[in-house]
Write a protein that holds these residues in place. Structure first.
Motif, PDB file in Angstrom:
ATOM      1  N   GLU A 162      62.751  -9.036  59.529  1.00 10.91           N
ATOM      2  CA  GLU A 162      61.766  -8.586  58.544  1.00 10.91           C
ATOM      3  C   GLU A 162      61.141  -7.289  59.032  1.00 10.91           C
ATOM      4  OE1 GLU A 162      57.933 -10.173  55.892  1.00 10.91           O
ATOM      5  OE2 GLU A 162      58.875 -11.505  57.375  1.00 10.91           O
ATOM      6  N   GLU A 163      60.836  -6.405  58.098  1.00  9.63           N
ATOM      7  CA  GLU A 163      60.123  -5.182  58.446  1.00  9.63           C
ATOM      8  C   GLU A 163      59.401  -4.649  57.225  1.00  9.63           C
ATOM      9  OE1 GLU A 163      62.242  -1.391  58.966  1.00  9.63           O
ATOM     10  OE2 GLU A 163      64.082  -2.572  58.754  1.00  9.63           O
ATOM     11  N   GLY A 164      58.415  -3.818  57.491  1.00 12.08           N
ATOM     12  CA  GLY A 164      57.649  -3.222  56.403  1.00 12.08           C
ATOM     13  C   GLY A 164      56.315  -2.735  56.911  1.00 12.08           C
ATOM     14  N   PRO A 165      55.418  -2.317  56.016  1.00  9.06           N
ATOM     15  CA  PRO A 165      54.078  -1.892  56.432  1.00  9.06           C
ATOM     16  C   PRO A 165      53.404  -2.995  57.241  1.00  9.06           C
ATOM     17  CG  PRO A 165      54.463  -1.376  54.129  1.00  9.06           C
ATOM     18  CD  PRO A 165      55.611  -2.221  54.559  1.00  9.06           C
ATOM     19  N   THR A 166      52.743  -2.607  58.312  1.00  7.70           N
ATOM     20  CA  THR A 166      52.169  -3.582  59.236  1.00  7.70           C
ATOM     21  C   THR A 166      51.234  -4.563  58.546  1.00  7.70           C
ATOM     22  OG1 THR A 166      52.386  -2.083  61.114  1.00  7.70           O
ATOM     23  CG2 THR A 166      50.738  -3.822  61.293  1.00  7.70           C
ATOM     24  N   GLU A 167      50.375  -4.075  57.674  1.00  7.38           N
ATOM     25  CA  GLU A 167      49.423  -4.963  57.005  1.00  7.38           C
ATOM     26  C   GLU A 167      50.151  -6.047  56.219  1.00  7.38           C
ATOM     27  OE1 GLU A 167      46.223  -5.103  57.252  1.00  7.38           O
ATOM     28  OE2 GLU A 167      45.854  -3.278  58.419  1.00  7.38           O
ATOM     29  N   ARG A 168      51.239  -5.685  55.564  1.00  6.40           N
ATOM     30  CA  ARG A 168      51.978  -6.668  54.769  1.00  6.40           C
ATOM     31  C   ARG A 168      52.730  -7.648  55.652  1.00  6.40           C
ATOM     32  NH1 ARG A 168      56.863  -8.543  54.431  1.00  6.40           N
ATOM     33  NH2 ARG A 168      57.842  -6.503  54.324  1.00  6.40           N
ATOM     34  N   ASN A 174      50.103  -9.885  57.634  1.00  2.86           N
ATOM     35  CA  ASN A 174      49.142 -10.670  56.857  1.00  2.86           C
ATOM     36  C   ASN A 174      49.761 -11.414  55.679  1.00  2.86           C
ATOM     37  OD1 ASN A 174      46.702 -10.035  58.340  1.00  2.86           O
ATOM     38  ND2 ASN A 174      46.974  -7.947  57.592  1.00  2.86           N
ATOM     39  N   ALA A 175      50.955 -10.981  55.243  1.00  5.97           N
ATOM     40  CA  ALA A 175      51.639 -11.683  54.142  1.00  5.97           C
ATOM     41  C   ALA A 175      53.144 -11.690  54.404  1.00  5.97           C
ATOM     42  CB  ALA A 175      51.323 -11.017  52.809  1.00  5.97           C
ATOM     43  N   PRO A 176      53.572 -12.302  55.538  1.00  8.39           N
ATOM     44  CA  PRO A 176      54.997 -12.282  55.891  1.00  8.39           C
ATOM     45  C   PRO A 176      55.844 -13.004  54.862  1.00  8.39           C
ATOM     46  CG  PRO A 176      53.782 -13.829  57.277  1.00  8.39           C
ATOM     47  CD  PRO A 176      52.762 -13.066  56.501  1.00  8.39           C
ATOM     48  N   TYR A 181      60.580 -17.103  59.781  1.00  7.15           N
ATOM     49  CA  TYR A 181      60.357 -16.871  61.206  1.00  7.15           C
ATOM     50  C   TYR A 181      59.063 -16.096  61.427  1.00  7.15           C
ATOM     51  CZ  TYR A 181      61.011 -15.080  65.927  1.00  7.15           C
ATOM     52  OH  TYR A 181      60.820 -14.749  67.250  1.00  7.15           O
ATOM     53  N   THR A 182      58.859 -15.052  60.644  1.00  2.24           N
ATOM     54  CA  THR A 182      57.626 -14.277  60.772  1.00  2.24           C
ATOM     55  C   THR A 182      56.413 -15.137  60.436  1.00  2.24           C
ATOM     56  OG1 THR A 182      58.897 -12.363  59.996  1.00  2.24           O
ATOM     57  CG2 THR A 182      56.516 -12.098  60.164  1.00  2.24           C
ATOM     58  N   GLN A 183      56.527 -15.990  59.460  1.00  8.70           N
ATOM     59  CA  GLN A 183      55.430 -16.880  59.103  1.00  8.70           C
ATOM     60  C   GLN A 183      55.078 -17.807  60.256  1.00  8.70           C
ATOM     61  OE1 GLN A 183      56.835 -18.779  55.538  1.00  8.70           O
ATOM     62  NE2 GLN A 183      56.752 -16.893  54.320  1.00  8.70           N
ATOM     63  N   ARG A 184      56.095 -18.281  60.976  1.00 10.63           N
ATOM     64  CA  ARG A 184      55.827 -19.163  62.118  1.00 10.63           C
ATOM     65  C   ARG A 184      55.132 -18.405  63.251  1.00 10.63           C
ATOM     66  NH1 ARG A 184      60.967 -20.914  60.610  1.00 10.63           N
ATOM     67  NH2 ARG A 184      62.009 -19.822  62.340  1.00 10.63           N
ATOM     68  N   HIS A 227      54.007   0.628  60.771  1.00 11.88           N
ATOM     69  CA  HIS A 227      55.210  -0.078  60.323  1.00 11.88           C
ATOM     70  C   HIS A 227      55.577  -1.086  61.407  1.00 11.88           C
ATOM     71  CE1 HIS A 227      58.959  -0.266  57.886  1.00 11.88           C
ATOM     72  NE2 HIS A 227      59.531  -0.599  59.032  1.00 11.88           N
ATOM     73  N   THR A 228      55.987  -2.281  61.007  1.00 11.45           N
ATOM     74  CA  THR A 228      56.307  -3.327  61.981  1.00 11.45           C
ATOM     75  C   THR A 228      57.660  -3.949  61.673  1.00 11.45           C
ATOM     76  OG1 THR A 228      54.002  -3.850  62.499  1.00 11.45           O
ATOM     77  CG2 THR A 228      55.607  -5.583  62.892  1.00 11.45           C
ATOM     78  N   MET A 229      58.419  -4.214  62.758  1.00  9.60           N
ATOM     79  CA  MET A 229      59.724  -4.854  62.667  1.00  9.60           C
ATOM     80  C   MET A 229      59.686  -6.149  63.475  1.00  9.60           C
ATOM     81  SD  MET A 229      62.016  -1.417  63.293  1.00  9.60           S
ATOM     82  CE  MET A 229      63.506  -2.084  62.567  1.00  9.60           C
ATOM     83  N   VAL A 230      60.320  -7.177  62.950  1.00  8.17           N
ATOM     84  CA  VAL A 230      60.319  -8.495  63.590  1.00  8.17           C
ATOM     85  C   VAL A 230      61.735  -8.813  64.049  1.00  8.17           C
ATOM     86  CG1 VAL A 230      59.757 -10.936  63.330  1.00  8.17           C
ATOM     87  CG2 VAL A 230      58.446  -9.219  62.061  1.00  8.17           C
TER      88      VAL A 230
END
Length: 264
Positions: A220-226, A229-231, A235-238, A209-212
């Motif tokens: 943003e937060e959620g399963p790390t792969e998502r 790889n699909a932010p 901000y996460t996209q940048r 699980h990852t939190m930004v």
């Protein structure tokens, strides 16, 4: 197992952390915390460890709210930290074995007769030998000193480890070995990790699980792969766009050097 609710930390008029909710489940499990330098990541870690007093909000461990001013010794044993620079955690004038023995005696984790054997067990757990117990920190490599720091944390049989940039001071080859060690220890000791890192590849490898963080808030937060790889958030996209190609979990160590510093 460990939960923060509405966690806010102020330093004077500066709000370093603002209303953060965070949950670290029972292990084996890994939660990643990423963001630019100064976003508040390390402050969250220090607050969870009891080094910084929250301005508001609460921290709960095993269903019990922690007191604000002094956390119980049992909590300090349950939640340990591994720092970026192992030198800062080691006494240059003490042999490695004596430093581990000090932890065992202070927390009453072994009798006097048990201490030598327990030191050997802990060193073996981090892929060091009994001979390393007789050396001083300056006689070890950076990777070996980091392993000693991990062994000292394991000495009190923790449930959770706060990993604050634990591989960023190491070269890429040593990084890969330390990451292998963290993966094995998480599985064998059923540990949970909160990994604070700039390195997306390390987070990809160790965290489910990852939190930004951005300016003290979780954006943003959620399963790390998502998340990686699909932010969903700009901000996460940048942050993600700074990395040419993020490897899948299990192949991250080979790209750690290339990805280091992607977040600032």
């Amino acid at each position: 197992m460990l939960e923060a609710r509405g966690l806010t930390v102020r330093f004077g008029s500066t709000v370093a952390v603002s209303g953060v909710d965070l949950t670290i489940p029972r292990g084996p499990y890994g939660v990643g915390l990423i963001g630019e330098s100064g976003s508040g990541k390390t402050t969250i870690g220090r607050a969870l460890l009891g080094f910084v007093q929250p301005s508001s909000g609460s921290i709960h461990y095993a269903g019990q709210e922690l007191p604000r001013r002094r956390v119980p010794d049992s909590y300090r044993r349950a939640v340990q930290v591994v720092l970026q620079d192992p030198d800062g955690a080691l006494n240059p004038r003490m042999r490695i074995g004596a430093q581990i023995a000090e932890v065992l005696r202070t927390h009453r984790m072994a009798t006097r007769a048990q201490v030598p054997g327990r030191i050997r067990e802990l060193l073996a757990d981090v892929d060091l030998t009994a001979e390393h117990a007789e050396r001083f920190p300056h006689q070890l490599s950076g990777g070996q000193r980091q392993r000693v720091g991990i062994a000292r944390a394991l000495a009190v049989r923790p449930q959770i480890m706060i990993l604050d940039e634990p591989t960023s001071a190491l070269d890429v080859t040593v990084q890969a070995r330390i990451l292998d060690l963290f993966e094995r220890l998480r599985r064998e000791h059923a540990l949970s990790y909160l990994l604070i890192s700039h390195d997306l590849a390390v987070v990809q490898r160790l965290c489910m699980h990852t939190m930004v963080m951005y300016h003290g808030e979780i954006v943003e937060e959620g399963p790390t792969e998502r998340v990686l790889n699909a932010p969903q958030q700009g901000y996460t996209q940048r942050l993600r766009s700074a990395v040419p190609q993020l490897p899948s979990r299990g192949h991250a160590s080979g790209s750690a050097h290339a990805l280091r510093g992607a977040l600032g």
